[in-house]
Design a protein around this motif. Structure first.
Motif: not given
Length: 332
Positions: A34-40, A88-102
């Motif tokens: 749930a926490l990750l879903a909100v952040s993502a 959110a910054p970690l989620v944003a990093v995963a979004r910028v670099f698609p090869w990083l799994p969310l």
């Protein structure tokens, strides 16, 4: 300067190395999901609903479900937003670099938070004039010898709560050790306390406790009180706005009190369960904490005010979580 920083850097390297060895790639609980879903959702769409994991709700009991429907009909998390926001910054990093799994990237959150907490313990120990070896040992014991080492493989918000509370105390102690403390130290206290309430509403109990400690520890002037109050009030107002946008009222957080959630456990049952029972008893799963008993008595001789604050926090938190309907935390 490097010699002074070396123990702290070594502490960071040891803990991060150990945590990466025990690293897990996905949240293992509904809370973490749930926490990750909100952040993502916040990073990807600007919304904060958890509709993406709504299909998992049927696997939970009514009182244990992570979401509740808001005024607009969307499903929102009952968990407070601070962990999701700081994740959110970690989620944003995963979004910028698609090869990083969310999920794998987000699971670095608590290893980093717990390492920072050990580092803050090191800083507090040094501020209190303990040796580098003592401060290093304390950080290592916390990071590897307590349940903190288990929490790094979760996305629970409790490690963050510990860090925020510790930073607030560290800032107060720094102010007390400084002849003319900067107002920014008091602003940090207010900000951390506000964010702490954003981890779990029950932590609002710590606001008057920290306030009383600050008055006991030093004489606060009006400017210092305002410096604490302004960021605290601002964060609490934003939390109220967050709830109002979701549920139409600032006092509704999404918990299912009508379905059985609440402080309904007999106090003695919860206290026995949390501290002594073979099922969940703290002393069985982290026996090194028994050293807190003689340790507190020794600490009281040197740091009486801080010792009583620490004991008050433990007792207050223990009492309220012992009374919670799910004092045992479910199957965790």
């Amino acid at each position: 300067m490097l010699a002074r920083l070396r123990p702290a850097l070594l502490l960071v390297c040891i803990l991060l190395s150990a945590y990466l060895l025990a690293y897990t790639r996905t949240p293992g609980s509904a809370d973490g999901q749930a926490l990750l879903a909100v952040s993502a959702n916040l990073v990807n769409t600007g919304h904060v609903d958890i509709g993406a994991i709504g299909f998992t709700e049927w696997t939970l009991t009514d009182s244990g479900r992570m979401g509740n429907y808001g005024a607009d009909g969307a499903l929102y998390s009952k968990k407070s937003p601070t962990p999701s926001l700081l994740m959110a910054p970690l989620v944003a990093v995963a979004r910028v670099f698609p090869w990083l799994p969310l999920r794998s990237t987000a699971m670095l959150f608590n290893p980093l938070i717990t390492t920072l907490t050990a580092l803050a313990l090191y800083a507090l120990s040094r501020l209190l004039d303990y040796s580098r070896l003592t401060a290093f040992s304390l950080g290592l014991i916390y990071g590897l010898g307590t349940l903190a080492a288990v929490y790094v493989s979760t996305l629970f918000g409790e490690p963050l709560a510990g860090l925020l509370l510790l930073i607030a105390v560290l800032a107060l102690e720094q102010a007390a050790h400084t002849p003319q403390p900067r107002l920014s130290l008091f602003a940090i206290v207010g900000l951390c306390l506000g964010l702490l309430v954003g981890v779990n509403t029950i932590y609002a109990l710590f606001i008057p406790l920290i306030g009383l400690y600050a008055l006991w520890r030093m004489r606060l002037n009006l400017r210092q009180c305002i410096a604490v109050a302004l960021p605290l009030i601002a964060v609490l107002a934003l939390l109220g706005l967050y709830n109002w946008v979701r549920f139409g009222t600032p006092l509704e957080s999404g918990y299912h009190f009508a379905q059985g959630e609440g402080f309904t456990t007999p106090l003695l049952t919860g206290l026995y369960g949390l501290f002594l029972s073979p099922y969940k008893g703290l002393i069985w799963y982290s026996p090194i904490l028994l050293l807190c008993i003689p340790g507190w008595l020794l600490f009281r001789r040197e740091q009486m005010r801080l010792a009583w604050l620490a004991l008050s926090i433990i007792l207050l938190q223990g009492l309220f979580f012992a009374a919670w309907w799910s004092w045992h935390g479910g199957i965790v």
